[in-house]
Design a protein around this motif. Structure first.
Motif, PDB file in Angstrom:
ATOM      1  N   LYS A 163       0.953  -1.439   0.001  1.00 19.23           N
ATOM      2  CA  LYS A 163       0.048  -0.065  -0.057  1.00 19.23           C
ATOM      3  C   LYS A 163       0.829   1.339   0.097  1.00 19.23           C
ATOM      4  O   LYS A 163       0.461   2.255  -0.739  1.00 19.23           O
ATOM      5  CB  LYS A 163      -0.923   0.149   1.053  1.00 19.23           C
ATOM      6  N   ASN A 164       1.916   1.420   0.739  1.00 17.00           N
ATOM      7  CA  ASN A 164       2.826   2.564   0.970  1.00 17.00           C
ATOM      8  C   ASN A 164       4.197   2.357   0.132  1.00 17.00           C
ATOM      9  O   ASN A 164       4.900   3.143   0.717  1.00 17.00           O
ATOM     10  CB  ASN A 164       3.007   2.735   2.532  1.00 17.00           C
ATOM     11  N   ALA A 165       4.084   1.616  -0.824  1.00 22.38           N
ATOM     12  CA  ALA A 165       5.470   1.539  -1.630  1.00 22.38           C
ATOM     13  C   ALA A 165       5.645   2.767  -2.445  1.00 22.38           C
ATOM     14  O   ALA A 165       6.810   2.733  -3.011  1.00 22.38           O
ATOM     15  CB  ALA A 165       5.318   0.307  -2.361  1.00 22.38           C
ATOM     16  N   ASP A 166       4.701   3.474  -2.745  1.00 24.00           N
ATOM     17  CA  ASP A 166       5.068   4.714  -3.881  1.00 24.00           C
ATOM     18  C   ASP A 166       5.410   6.109  -3.034  1.00 24.00           C
ATOM     19  O   ASP A 166       5.334   6.060  -1.742  1.00 24.00           O
ATOM     20  CB  ASP A 166       3.626   5.105  -4.391  1.00 24.00           C
ATOM     21  N   SER A 167       6.243   6.804  -3.651  1.00 18.21           N
ATOM     22  CA  SER A 167       6.409   8.236  -3.174  1.00 18.21           C
ATOM     23  C   SER A 167       6.541   9.152  -4.139  1.00 18.21           C
ATOM     24  O   SER A 167       6.518   8.882  -5.269  1.00 18.21           O
ATOM     25  CB  SER A 167       7.812   7.793  -2.487  1.00 18.21           C
ATOM     26  N   ARG A 168       5.905  10.448  -3.715  1.00 19.09           N
ATOM     27  CA  ARG A 168       6.121  11.513  -4.544  1.00 19.09           C
ATOM     28  C   ARG A 168       7.427  12.254  -4.821  1.00 19.09           C
ATOM     29  O   ARG A 168       7.684  13.334  -5.647  1.00 19.09           O
ATOM     30  CB  ARG A 168       4.768  12.505  -4.303  1.00 19.09           C
ATOM     31  N   ASN A 169       8.382  11.753  -4.286  1.00 15.49           N
ATOM     32  CA  ASN A 169       9.724  12.537  -4.085  1.00 15.49           C
ATOM     33  C   ASN A 169      10.486  11.987  -5.156  1.00 15.49           C
ATOM     34  O   ASN A 169      10.451  10.473  -5.485  1.00 15.49           O
ATOM     35  CB  ASN A 169      10.227  12.380  -2.828  1.00 15.49           C
ATOM     36  N   ARG A 170      11.417  12.401  -5.641  1.00 12.19           N
ATOM     37  CA  ARG A 170      12.546  11.949  -6.704  1.00 12.19           C
ATOM     38  C   ARG A 170      13.111  10.819  -5.864  1.00 12.19           C
ATOM     39  O   ARG A 170      14.114  11.074  -4.999  1.00 12.19           O
ATOM     40  CB  ARG A 170      13.339  13.021  -7.288  1.00 12.19           C
ATOM     41  N   LEU A 171      13.704   9.858  -6.618  1.00  9.72           N
ATOM     42  CA  LEU A 171      14.414   8.906  -6.563  1.00  9.72           C
ATOM     43  C   LEU A 171      15.930   8.891  -7.490  1.00  9.72           C
ATOM     44  O   LEU A 171      15.552   9.124  -8.486  1.00  9.72           O
ATOM     45  CB  LEU A 171      14.128   7.467  -6.689  1.00  9.72           C
ATOM     46  N   ASN A 172      16.876   9.418  -6.961  1.00 10.32           N
ATOM     47  CA  ASN A 172      18.166   9.679  -7.517  1.00 10.32           C
ATOM     48  C   ASN A 172      18.979   8.263  -7.729  1.00 10.32           C
ATOM     49  O   ASN A 172      19.191   7.455  -6.754  1.00 10.32           O
ATOM     50  CB  ASN A 172      18.853  10.841  -6.906  1.00 10.32           C
ATOM     51  N   LEU A 173      19.783   8.280  -9.065  1.00  6.55           N
ATOM     52  CA  LEU A 173      20.528   7.245  -9.066  1.00  6.55           C
ATOM     53  C   LEU A 173      21.891   7.682  -9.497  1.00  6.55           C
ATOM     54  O   LEU A 173      22.037   8.377 -10.414  1.00  6.55           O
ATOM     55  CB  LEU A 173      19.967   6.475 -10.320  1.00  6.55           C
ATOM     56  N   ASN A 174      22.809   7.622  -8.631  1.00  9.85           N
ATOM     57  CA  ASN A 174      24.152   8.424  -8.638  1.00  9.85           C
ATOM     58  C   ASN A 174      25.364   6.923  -8.591  1.00  9.85           C
ATOM     59  O   ASN A 174      25.252   6.242  -7.999  1.00  9.85           O
ATOM     60  CB  ASN A 174      24.657   9.080  -7.553  1.00  9.85           C
ATOM     61  N   ARG A 175      26.200   7.226  -9.566  1.00  6.90           N
ATOM     62  CA  ARG A 175      27.181   6.299  -9.902  1.00  6.90           C
ATOM     63  C   ARG A 175      28.104   6.182  -8.633  1.00  6.90           C
ATOM     64  O   ARG A 175      28.643   7.100  -8.137  1.00  6.90           O
ATOM     65  CB  ARG A 175      27.990   6.670 -11.040  1.00  6.90           C
TER      66      ARG A 175
END
Length: 642
Positions: free
Chosen positions: A133-145
């Motif tokens: 139910k709560n797996a979503d988020s309206r915040n950005r997920l950043n992907l950094n090397r």
């Protein structure tokens, strides 16, 4: 290890619009025709997919690193929870959890591996949000090397990062993310462009994988990302890489592209085709009638400038001025038709006059005939945000007195593009602007008016109906939540519900919530796009970021982009840069083959386009093939006879 493979993929690793995102800001036009290759395809290109459990691949390593368990790695979980949180009183970490992800054994000489040094055309990482139910988020997920090594025992107190968690500081992880995305729904997939990192790894840089983390100035809700331990194999992290499997065979090139009207109803198309490696070439000419449509034009979006005018969170008035000065400098080369401010012009509304003085110093420049070269300047409109409504006693929902003093009826009534207002003030009003034959009406609705004042929506509905011959745009401060096909806010939902019956309604745009969002709705065959752009909670109070919408009637497209004149940088991530379909009415024909000719490398190739309408403009392309690679030129215009 036998990952999936397939062939024949386009070499165009970036769209023409994305490539033009930075160039226009250096004074080049986004609309200029070029004679460079638009893309290269062919059997030399291979695509390979790496995913644990798929075709025998087992090289994915992922782990969650959490501050609450500093000396131990997280158990092997089907979902990794990622969260960034600061204590609002101390501004220190209250809790933090991130994830690390790596794909081993990508490069090598074994079957299913990519030969080291192979040119990487495109690389995409696909991640899924969890199904709970709560797996979503309206915040950005950043992907950094990641820049330091780690293994499956990695923990918060791991020696490689000084036993204090992982920092995106260009030492432990790259400061700039490869890409970012918003998982605004549970059980959805998002794709991350990781081409830059895969090129580095193919070139010999060490593969330490990526850091997955939230970066947000305020508390963020946790995001659940499906890990490689999930029992649902197709939702595990998936890395897809397209590369040139035969780099020794260099792509053909084209030069001296030309077209000339010959006898009535015909034209000669020509170019010189070359192959750096020699050998015979096949050249195929294709053409079509170009739709009769308006020139591309741009709208500039200014979201939430409140921290610039207040000088808060490292924002400065100079950032706001840089935005409008940039608009003025680029109004002609980028064909900027109008500027839309999305509200929260100020932070304290009627409480602090100096913030309005700062806003005026930035916005009034757009109306300067001498600076803009236009008799009335560049048309602009502003939405009243909730912060603009802050009242003198500190309460909210005030009358926006200072907004009306500086941007009220008296100010706009001097402009011929001003349409009128609702009631006794300018909190809800509308303007017109044109770009060639394309005509628009823009209605500004103040914060809370759509949700709480149906009479305002009735007025707006009347405006759209009265001007049904114009395309309609609604700006209201609060429109969407972040994400793709994200939820309308109360104001956005009310505005769409009340106005969707107007076939001329095309866009509803707002700010208010930090992030990027978009959704598409269709009612009775009419499409309406809603857009969110807001950067106030990013670094430096937004860092001077503005939005750009390129409306392209000829291609039936709307392109969105983000750029900061202050920082002189744009964003190419998929949240900020995207393309929407919109039917401007252009009838786009497919390219049809004109002729195919066989030539030697370096020789000219010609073809005759017959049965032309002398009053129409055409466009043509050529495909040059050496059997392994096929280069397609950019479209070349063939103007109508005058």
């Amino acid at each position: 290890m036998k990952p999936k493979t397939r062939s024949a993929f386009s070499l165009a690793s970036i769209t023409a619009f994305a490539a033009a995102l930075i160039l226009p800001f250096l004074a080049a036009s986004v609309f200029a025709d070029t004679k460079t290759a638009a893309g290269t395809t062919g059997p030399d290109f291979k695509t390979i997919t790496f995913q644990n459990g798929s075709s025998g691949y087992t090289g994915t390593v992922d782990v969650r690193v959490a501050k609450k368990i500093p000396d131990a790695h997280d158990p092997k979980s089907a979902v990794f929870w990622i969260q960034y949180e600061r204590d609002p009183e101390t501004n220190k970490f209250k809790n933090n959890s991130v994830a690390l992800l790596r794909f081993d054994n990508l490069f090598g000489s074994a079957p299913g591996q990519i030969p080291p040094g192979s040119p990487i055309v495109k690389a995409t990482l696909r991640l899924h949000s969890g199904h709970s139910k709560n797996a979503d988020s309206r915040n950005r997920l950043n992907l950094n090397r990641m820049l330091v090594p780690w293994d499956a025992s990695a923990a918060w107190n791991y020696p490689a990062w000084g036993r204090n968690g992982i920092q995106a500081d260009d030492r432990e992880a790259a400061a700039e993310p490869d890409d970012l995305a918003i998982f605004n729904e549970k059980d959805v997939a998002r794709d991350f462009d990781v081409t830059r990192t895969l090129r580095a790894w193919s070139g010999g840089a060490p593969n330490h994988g990526w850091l997955l983390h939230h970066v947000f100035r305020k508390t963020s809700n946790a995001l659940g990302i499906v890990s490689s331990y999930s029992k649902t194999a197709q939702k595990r992290p998936q890395l897809t890489i397209t590369y040139d499997a035969n780099p020794a065979n260099r792509a053909p090139v084209a030069a001296n592209l030309a077209a000339a009207r010959a006898a009535p109803g015909s034209a000669t198309l020509s170019l010189r085709a070359d192959d750096p490696d020699g050998g015979p070439l096949t050249v195929t000419f294709l053409a079509r009638r170009r739709p009769a449509a308006a020139r591309d034009f741009n709208l500039v979006l200014l979201p939430d400038t409140q921290y610039y005018v207040r000088e808060r969170h490292n924002g400065t008035p100079a950032m706001f001025i840089a935005q409008t000065d940039w608009v003025i400098r680029h109004a002609r080369p980028l064909n900027i038709a109008a500027v839309l401010h999305l509200g929260d012009i100020t932070d304290r509304g009627d409480v602090e006059r100096n913030e309005w003085v700062n806003a005026v110093n930035a916005m009034y420049r757009l109306g300067d005939p001498a600076a803009t070269g236009r008799p009335e300047g560049i048309p602009y409109i502003l939405a009243v945000g909730n912060h603009d409504q802050r009242y003198e006693n500190g309460t909210w929902e005030g009358p926006a007195t200072l907004f009306n003093e500086y941007f009220g009826v008296k100010h706009f009534s001097q402009k011929s593009y001003y349409g009128g207002h609702y009631g006794k003030n300018n909190n809800n009003y509308y303007v017109f602007f044109d770009s060639g034959p394309e005509k628009f009406v823009v209605v500004s609705l103040e914060y809370d008016a759509p949700a709480k004042r149906p009479e305002v929506l009735q007025w707006a509905d009347g405006i759209l109906k009265k001007h049904a011959d114009r395309r309609a745009i609604i700006i209201t401060h609060s429109t969407l939540t972040p994400g793709i096909q994200s939820a309308h806010t109360k104001d956005g939902a009310a505005a769409y519900a009340a106005l969707k019956g107007n076939k001329n309604l095309m866009l509803i745009i707002g700010g208010h919530i930090t992030g990027e969002g978009r959704r598409t709705d269709t009612f009775n065959g009419s499409t309406v796009h809603s857009i969110l752009m807001d950067f106030q909670s990013d670094k430096n109070g937004g860092d001077g970021m503005l939005g750009i919408l390129t409306l392209s009637p000829r291609t039936n497209k709307i392109h969105a982009a983000v750029f900061s004149p202050h920082a002189n940088r744009g964003r190419l991530d998929g949240s900020a840069t995207y393309t929407l379909d919109y039917d401007f009415g252009a009838k786009i024909e497919p390219f049809a083959k004109v002729a195919t000719v066989e030539i030697s490398a370096g020789a000219p190739a010609t073809a005759t386009l017959d049965n032309m309408d002398a009053s129409a403009t055409y466009e043509w392309v050529a495909e040059i093939s050496d059997k392994g690679k096929t280069t397609r030129t950019s479209a070349q215009a063939l103007r109508a006879q005058r």
